[in-house]
Scaffold this motif. Structure first.
Motif, PDB file in Angstrom:
ATOM      1  N   LEU A  11       0.822  -1.211   0.000  1.00 27.98           N
ATOM      2  CA  LEU A  11       0.000   0.000   0.000  1.00 27.98           C
ATOM      3  C   LEU A  11       0.856   1.261   0.000  1.00 27.98           C
ATOM      4  O   LEU A  11       0.523   2.246  -0.665  1.00 27.98           O
ATOM      5  CB  LEU A  11      -0.964  -0.018   1.180  1.00 27.98           C
ATOM      6  CG  LEU A  11      -2.059  -1.081   1.108  1.00 27.98           C
ATOM      7  CD1 LEU A  11      -2.885  -1.078   2.386  1.00 27.98           C
ATOM      8  CD2 LEU A  11      -2.942  -0.898  -0.112  1.00 27.98           C
ATOM      9  N   ALA A  12       1.951   1.250   0.724  1.00 27.43           N
ATOM     10  CA  ALA A  12       2.869   2.397   0.722  1.00 27.43           C
ATOM     11  C   ALA A  12       3.469   2.594  -0.669  1.00 27.43           C
ATOM     12  O   ALA A  12       3.607   3.731  -1.147  1.00 27.43           O
ATOM     13  CB  ALA A  12       3.958   2.209   1.766  1.00 27.43           C
ATOM     14  N   SER A  13       3.807   1.493  -1.329  1.00 31.80           N
ATOM     15  CA  SER A  13       4.357   1.568  -2.680  1.00 31.80           C
ATOM     16  C   SER A  13       3.327   2.132  -3.655  1.00 31.80           C
ATOM     17  O   SER A  13       3.649   2.986  -4.496  1.00 31.80           O
ATOM     18  CB  SER A  13       4.803   0.171  -3.121  1.00 31.80           C
ATOM     19  OG  SER A  13       5.253   0.195  -4.449  1.00 31.80           O
ATOM     20  N   LEU A  14       2.085   1.680  -3.538  1.00 28.50           N
ATOM     21  CA  LEU A  14       1.016   2.201  -4.394  1.00 28.50           C
ATOM     22  C   LEU A  14       0.767   3.684  -4.128  1.00 28.50           C
ATOM     23  O   LEU A  14       0.576   4.468  -5.069  1.00 28.50           O
ATOM     24  CB  LEU A  14      -0.273   1.411  -4.180  1.00 28.50           C
ATOM     25  CG  LEU A  14      -0.301   0.006  -4.773  1.00 28.50           C
ATOM     26  CD1 LEU A  14      -1.556  -0.728  -4.322  1.00 28.50           C
ATOM     27  CD2 LEU A  14      -0.218   0.053  -6.290  1.00 28.50           C
ATOM     28  N   ARG A  15       0.754   4.065  -2.877  1.00 27.89           N
ATOM     29  CA  ARG A  15       0.557   5.475  -2.523  1.00 27.89           C
ATOM     30  C   ARG A  15       1.653   6.330  -3.140  1.00 27.89           C
ATOM     31  O   ARG A  15       1.382   7.368  -3.745  1.00 27.89           O
ATOM     32  CB  ARG A  15       0.546   5.643  -1.001  1.00 27.89           C
ATOM     33  CG  ARG A  15       0.387   7.105  -0.561  1.00 27.89           C
ATOM     34  CD  ARG A  15       0.607   7.291   0.943  1.00 27.89           C
ATOM     35  NE  ARG A  15       1.757   6.613   1.487  1.00 27.89           N
ATOM     36  CZ  ARG A  15       3.036   7.034   1.345  1.00 27.89           C
ATOM     37  NH1 ARG A  15       3.309   8.110   0.659  1.00 27.89           N
ATOM     38  NH2 ARG A  15       4.028   6.358   1.892  1.00 27.89           N
ATOM     39  N   HIS A  16       2.885   5.875  -3.017  1.00 30.24           N
ATOM     40  CA  HIS A  16       4.002   6.625  -3.586  1.00 30.24           C
ATOM     41  C   HIS A  16       3.860   6.719  -5.114  1.00 30.24           C
ATOM     42  O   HIS A  16       4.059   7.790  -5.701  1.00 30.24           O
ATOM     43  CB  HIS A  16       5.340   5.971  -3.210  1.00 30.24           C
ATOM     44  CG  HIS A  16       6.510   6.640  -3.837  1.00 30.24           C
ATOM     45  ND1 HIS A  16       6.987   7.862  -3.398  1.00 30.24           N
ATOM     46  CD2 HIS A  16       7.283   6.284  -4.882  1.00 30.24           C
ATOM     47  CE1 HIS A  16       8.003   8.220  -4.151  1.00 30.24           C
ATOM     48  NE2 HIS A  16       8.214   7.272  -5.064  1.00 30.24           N
ATOM     49  N   ALA A  17       3.495   5.606  -5.753  1.00 36.88           N
ATOM     50  CA  ALA A  17       3.345   5.598  -7.208  1.00 36.88           C
ATOM     51  C   ALA A  17       2.241   6.554  -7.648  1.00 36.88           C
ATOM     52  O   ALA A  17       2.420   7.330  -8.596  1.00 36.88           O
ATOM     53  CB  ALA A  17       3.061   4.181  -7.695  1.00 36.88           C
ATOM     54  N   LEU A  18       1.110   6.517  -6.962  1.00 32.32           N
ATOM     55  CA  LEU A  18       0.010   7.409  -7.328  1.00 32.32           C
ATOM     56  C   LEU A  18       0.368   8.872  -7.115  1.00 32.32           C
ATOM     57  O   LEU A  18      -0.004   9.732  -7.920  1.00 32.32           O
ATOM     58  CB  LEU A  18      -1.252   7.045  -6.543  1.00 32.32           C
ATOM     59  CG  LEU A  18      -1.936   5.761  -7.010  1.00 32.32           C
ATOM     60  CD1 LEU A  18      -3.065   5.399  -6.057  1.00 32.32           C
ATOM     61  CD2 LEU A  18      -2.460   5.912  -8.421  1.00 32.32           C
ATOM     62  N   THR A  19       1.095   9.145  -6.046  1.00 32.98           N
ATOM     63  CA  THR A  19       1.539  10.521  -5.808  1.00 32.98           C
ATOM     64  C   THR A  19       2.457  10.986  -6.927  1.00 32.98           C
ATOM     65  O   THR A  19       2.337  12.111  -7.423  1.00 32.98           O
ATOM     66  CB  THR A  19       2.247  10.615  -4.437  1.00 32.98           C
ATOM     67  OG1 THR A  19       1.319  10.243  -3.421  1.00 32.98           O
ATOM     68  CG2 THR A  19       2.758  12.021  -4.173  1.00 32.98           C
ATOM     69  N   SER A  20       3.370  10.118  -7.363  1.00 38.07           N
ATOM     70  CA  SER A  20       4.276  10.471  -8.463  1.00 38.07           C
ATOM     71  C   SER A  20       3.514  10.702  -9.762  1.00 38.07           C
ATOM     72  O   SER A  20       3.801  11.646 -10.496  1.00 38.07           O
ATOM     73  CB  SER A  20       5.321   9.366  -8.664  1.00 38.07           C
ATOM     74  OG  SER A  20       6.169   9.282  -7.560  1.00 38.07           O
ATOM     75  N   ILE A  21       2.532   9.842 -10.049  1.00 39.40           N
ATOM     76  CA  ILE A  21       1.730   9.991 -11.265  1.00 39.40           C
ATOM     77  C   ILE A  21       0.933  11.292 -11.223  1.00 39.40           C
ATOM     78  O   ILE A  21       0.896  12.051 -12.204  1.00 39.40           O
ATOM     79  CB  ILE A  21       0.803   8.774 -11.457  1.00 39.40           C
ATOM     80  CG1 ILE A  21       1.630   7.527 -11.787  1.00 39.40           C
ATOM     81  CG2 ILE A  21      -0.241   9.045 -12.539  1.00 39.40           C
ATOM     82  CD1 ILE A  21       0.845   6.228 -11.696  1.00 39.40           C
ATOM     83  N   GLU A  22       0.336  11.567 -10.091  1.00 43.28           N
ATOM     84  CA  GLU A  22      -0.438  12.803  -9.948  1.00 43.28           C
ATOM     85  C   GLU A  22       0.459  14.026 -10.108  1.00 43.28           C
ATOM     86  O   GLU A  22       0.102  14.991 -10.791  1.00 43.28           O
ATOM     87  CB  GLU A  22      -1.142  12.822  -8.592  1.00 43.28           C
ATOM     88  CG  GLU A  22      -2.046  14.010  -8.403  1.00 43.28           C
ATOM     89  CD  GLU A  22      -2.787  13.976  -7.083  1.00 43.28           C
ATOM     90  OE1 GLU A  22      -3.857  14.579  -7.020  1.00 43.28           O
ATOM     91  OE2 GLU A  22      -2.285  13.365  -6.117  1.00 43.28           O
ATOM     92  N   ARG A  23       1.623  13.991  -9.490  1.00 44.01           N
ATOM     93  CA  ARG A  23       2.570  15.108  -9.591  1.00 44.01           C
ATOM     94  C   ARG A  23       3.022  15.295 -11.038  1.00 44.01           C
ATOM     95  O   ARG A  23       3.037  16.401 -11.565  1.00 44.01           O
ATOM     96  CB  ARG A  23       3.772  14.856  -8.672  1.00 44.01           C
ATOM     97  CG  ARG A  23       4.635  16.076  -8.481  1.00 44.01           C
ATOM     98  CD  ARG A  23       5.728  15.799  -7.438  1.00 44.01           C
ATOM     99  NE  ARG A  23       6.997  15.933  -8.111  1.00 44.01           N
ATOM    100  CZ  ARG A  23       7.829  14.948  -8.443  1.00 44.01           C
ATOM    101  NH1 ARG A  23       7.560  13.721  -8.139  1.00 44.01           N
ATOM    102  NH2 ARG A  23       8.937  15.189  -9.067  1.00 44.01           N
TER     103      ARG A  23
END
Length: 157
Positions: A11-23
Motif C-alpha cells: 500500500l505504501a508503494s502504491l501510494r508513492h506511485a500514485l503521488t508520483s503519477i499525480e505530480r
C-alpha cells in the motif's frame, strides 16, 4: 483485521506511485508536452473531448453527471469548446428537447494529436521495459482505472 507487513508495504508503494503519477500529470511541462502547445485547452477540456471521442455523441446532462459538475459548468465548458470549433451541439435524436454534443472534424483531429503525443510519451517512458512487462502494466493499470471509474460512479449516485 490488522494489516500484514507485506500489505502495508504494498500500500505504501502504491501510494508513492500514485503521488508520483499525480505530480507528473499536474506539471506544466507535462501538459505542454501532451497538448502540443494547444494552450487554449484545459485538462478538463481534454477529459471532456476524450469522453466524447470514446463514447460518441452525449447529452450535456450525462456529461455533467460524468464530470460531477452542475449544468452551468458543463454549459460554459461546451460553449468554450464550441467557440473553438471542437464540438457541435444539437438536439438528441431520441428526445429533441435534450441537447447532445459531438466532436467536429477539428475536435477529432485534436484528439488524434493528443493521443499520439500521449502514446509517444508512454513509449518513451517504457522503452527499456520488456514487452511482457508493458503488456502486464497496461492490463493492471486498466483494471485499476476501471476500479477508479466505478468508485467515481458510486460516489456520484
Amino acid at each position: 483485521m490488522p494489516e500484514s507487513p507485506r500489505t502495508a508495504e504494498v500500500l505504501a508503494s502504491l501510494r508513492h506511485a500514485l503521488t508520483s503519477i499525480e505530480r507528473w500529470g499536474s506539471r506544466r511541462a507535462t501538459w505542454e508536452r501532451l497538448s502540443g502547445g494547444a494552450a487554449s485547452l484545459t485538462r478538463t477540456d481534454v477529459w471532456l473531448l476524450e469522453r466524447i471521442a470514446d463514447c460518441g455523441p452525449a447529452r450535456m446532462s450525462a456529461l455533467a453527471r460524468w464530470q460531477s459538475v452542475d449544468r452551468s459548468t458543463i454549459t460554459a465548458q461546451v460553449n468554450r469548446l464550441e467557440s473553438n470549433g471542437l464540438i457541435t451541439r444539437g438536439p438528441d435524436p431520441a428526445d429533441r428537447r435534450a441537447v447532445q454534443v459531438d466532436l467536429t472534424a477539428d475536435g477529432h483531429a485534436v484528439m488524434r494529436e493528443h493521443r499520439s503525443r500521449l502514446a509517444t510519451t508512454m513509449e518513451d517512458l517504457t522503452a527499456a521495459w520488456p514487452a511482457a512487462d508493458v503488456t502486464e502494466f497496461g492490463r493492471l493499470l486498466s483494471r485499476f482505472a476501471r476500479a477508479l471509474d466505478d468508485d467515481l460512479a458510486d460516489r456520484a449516485d
